[in-house]
Design a protein around this motif. Sequence first.
Motif, short mmCIF file in Angstrom:
data_model
loop_
_atom_site.label_atom_id
_atom_site.label_comp_id
_atom_site.label_asym_id
_atom_site.label_seq_id
_atom_site.Cartn_x
_atom_site.Cartn_y
_atom_site.Cartn_z
N ILE A 1 -1.75 -1.75 -20.40
CA ILE A 1 -0.55 -1.28 -19.72
C ILE A 1 -0.59 0.22 -19.41
CG2 ILE A 1 1.94 -0.91 -20.04
CD1 ILE A 1 2.05 -3.62 -21.41
N GLU A 2 -1.13 1.01 -20.31
CA GLU A 2 -1.12 2.46 -20.09
C GLU A 2 -2.01 2.88 -18.91
OE1 GLU A 2 -3.93 1.75 -23.64
OE2 GLU A 2 -1.96 1.06 -23.04
N TYR A 3 -2.91 2.02 -18.46
CA TYR A 3 -3.78 2.33 -17.33
C TYR A 3 -3.39 1.58 -16.05
CZ TYR A 3 -6.68 4.18 -21.08
OH TYR A 3 -7.14 4.87 -22.16
N THR A 4 -2.25 0.93 -16.07
CA THR A 4 -1.84 0.09 -14.95
C THR A 4 -1.72 0.87 -13.65
OG1 THR A 4 -0.68 -1.45 -16.40
CG2 THR A 4 -0.01 -1.42 -14.10
N HIS A 5 -1.03 2.00 -13.68
CA HIS A 5 -0.80 2.74 -12.43
C HIS A 5 -2.10 3.29 -11.84
CE1 HIS A 5 3.42 2.69 -13.83
NE2 HIS A 5 3.63 2.52 -12.54
N GLY A 6 -2.97 3.80 -12.68
CA GLY A 6 -4.25 4.30 -12.18
C GLY A 6 -5.10 3.19 -11.58
N HIS A 7 -5.12 2.06 -12.27
CA HIS A 7 -5.89 0.92 -11.76
C HIS A 7 -5.31 0.42 -10.44
CE1 HIS A 7 -8.04 -2.85 -11.52
NE2 HIS A 7 -6.89 -3.48 -11.43
N LEU A 8 -4.00 0.32 -10.37
CA LEU A 8 -3.36 -0.16 -9.14
C LEU A 8 -3.63 0.80 -7.98
CD1 LEU A 8 -1.62 -2.43 -7.99
CD2 LEU A 8 0.39 -1.06 -8.55
N ARG A 9 -3.66 2.07 -8.27
CA ARG A 9 -3.97 3.06 -7.22
C ARG A 9 -5.41 2.90 -6.73
NH1 ARG A 9 -2.11 7.44 -4.79
NH2 ARG A 9 -3.48 9.22 -4.46
N ARG A 10 -6.35 2.73 -7.67
CA ARG A 10 -7.75 2.50 -7.26
C ARG A 10 -7.88 1.20 -6.47
NH1 ARG A 10 -8.27 4.48 -12.31
NH2 ARG A 10 -8.49 2.43 -13.27
N PHE A 11 -7.16 0.17 -6.89
CA PHE A 11 -7.17 -1.13 -6.20
C PHE A 11 -6.64 -0.95 -4.77
CE2 PHE A 11 -5.95 -5.86 -7.17
CZ PHE A 11 -6.84 -6.29 -6.21
N ALA A 12 -5.54 -0.22 -4.64
CA ALA A 12 -4.95 0.01 -3.31
C ALA A 12 -5.90 0.81 -2.42
CB ALA A 12 -3.62 0.74 -3.45
N LEU A 13 -6.55 1.82 -2.97
CA LEU A 13 -7.50 2.62 -2.18
C LEU A 13 -8.70 1.78 -1.73
CD1 LEU A 13 -7.38 5.97 -4.18
CD2 LEU A 13 -6.62 5.60 -1.81
N ALA A 14 -9.18 0.90 -2.60
CA ALA A 14 -10.30 0.03 -2.24
C ALA A 14 -9.88 -0.95 -1.14
CB ALA A 14 -10.80 -0.72 -3.47
N LEU A 15 -8.67 -1.49 -1.25
CA LEU A 15 -8.17 -2.40 -0.22
C LEU A 15 -7.99 -1.67 1.10
CD1 LEU A 15 -7.07 -5.18 0.57
CD2 LEU A 15 -4.86 -4.49 -0.35
N LEU B 1 0.84 -1.20 0.00
CA LEU B 1 0.00 0.00 0.00
C LEU B 1 0.87 1.25 0.00
CD1 LEU B 1 -2.80 -1.08 2.49
CD2 LEU B 1 -3.10 -0.58 0.06
N GLU B 2 1.93 1.23 0.78
CA GLU B 2 2.86 2.37 0.81
C GLU B 2 3.55 2.55 -0.54
OE1 GLU B 2 4.96 5.66 2.04
OE2 GLU B 2 3.31 4.68 3.09
N ALA B 3 3.91 1.44 -1.18
CA ALA B 3 4.58 1.51 -2.48
C ALA B 3 3.68 2.08 -3.56
CB ALA B 3 5.06 0.12 -2.89
N VAL B 4 2.38 1.96 -3.38
CA VAL B 4 1.43 2.47 -4.38
C VAL B 4 0.90 3.84 -3.99
CG1 VAL B 4 -0.81 2.06 -5.48
CG2 VAL B 4 0.76 0.15 -5.09
N LEU B 5 0.63 4.04 -2.71
CA LEU B 5 -0.03 5.27 -2.27
C LEU B 5 0.89 6.26 -1.56
CD1 LEU B 5 -3.27 3.63 -0.82
CD2 LEU B 5 -2.98 4.72 -3.06
N GLY B 6 2.11 5.87 -1.30
CA GLY B 6 3.04 6.71 -0.56
C GLY B 6 3.41 7.99 -1.29
N GLU B 7 4.06 8.86 -0.56
CA GLU B 7 4.42 10.17 -1.08
C GLU B 7 5.30 10.09 -2.34
OE1 GLU B 7 6.72 14.18 0.51
OE2 GLU B 7 6.13 12.62 1.93
N HIS B 8 6.22 9.15 -2.37
CA HIS B 8 7.13 9.01 -3.51
C HIS B 8 6.83 7.75 -4.31
CE1 HIS B 8 9.40 12.33 -1.89
NE2 HIS B 8 9.44 11.72 -0.71
N ALA B 9 5.58 7.35 -4.34
CA ALA B 9 5.19 6.11 -5.00
C ALA B 9 5.15 6.26 -6.51
CB ALA B 9 3.83 5.66 -4.49
N HIS B 10 5.85 5.41 -7.17
CA HIS B 10 5.76 5.26 -8.61
C HIS B 10 6.43 3.93 -8.98
CE1 HIS B 10 4.78 6.64 -12.57
NE2 HIS B 10 5.98 6.27 -12.98
#
Length: 131
Positions: free
Chosen positions: A105-119, A48-57
Motif C-alpha cells: 500500500i505505501e508504494y501504490t501511488h508511485g507504482h500507479l504513476r509508473r504504470f500510467a507513464l508506461a501506458l 491518465l489525467e487523474a494519475v498524472l494531472g497537475e492536481h492528481a492525488h
Amino acid sequence: MATATADIAAGLPNLQWRTDARVLTTAHAALLRSLAAEVVNAQTFEDLEAVLGEHAHPTLRQAAYIAARFDETTRRLIRYMPYLGPYPVDAITHLTMLSTQHPPIEYTHGHLRRFALALLDVVDQVGDDVV
C-alpha cells in the motif's frame, strides 16, 4: 407492404460495391480508428489525467479502480496492438511487467504513476493518426 413502381425505382441511386484501393484504404483506416477507440477510450485518458494531472492525488480506493482499468487497457493493447500499428516491443514489455506487479500500500501511488507513464508511452507510440 409498400411496393416501388418503376418510375420511383428509376430515381434511386445505382449503388454498386467498390473495391478499389482508395476505398479499401479509407475503410481500413476507419476500422483501425474504431478499434483504437475501443482499446484506448475516453475513460483511459480520464484515468491518465487523474494519475498524472497537475492536481492528481487519487485516494487508495480510486487508485485501485484506476489500476484495474489500466490492467484491462493493457490486456486490450496486447491483444489488438498488432492491428493498430508498429508493435513497440520494449514499451509493451515494460507495460506488461508493471501490470503484473502489486506493490504494498505505501508504494501504490508511485507504482500507479509508473504504470500510467508506461501506458501513455505505448499510446504515444501508436500515434495520433490512429488513436
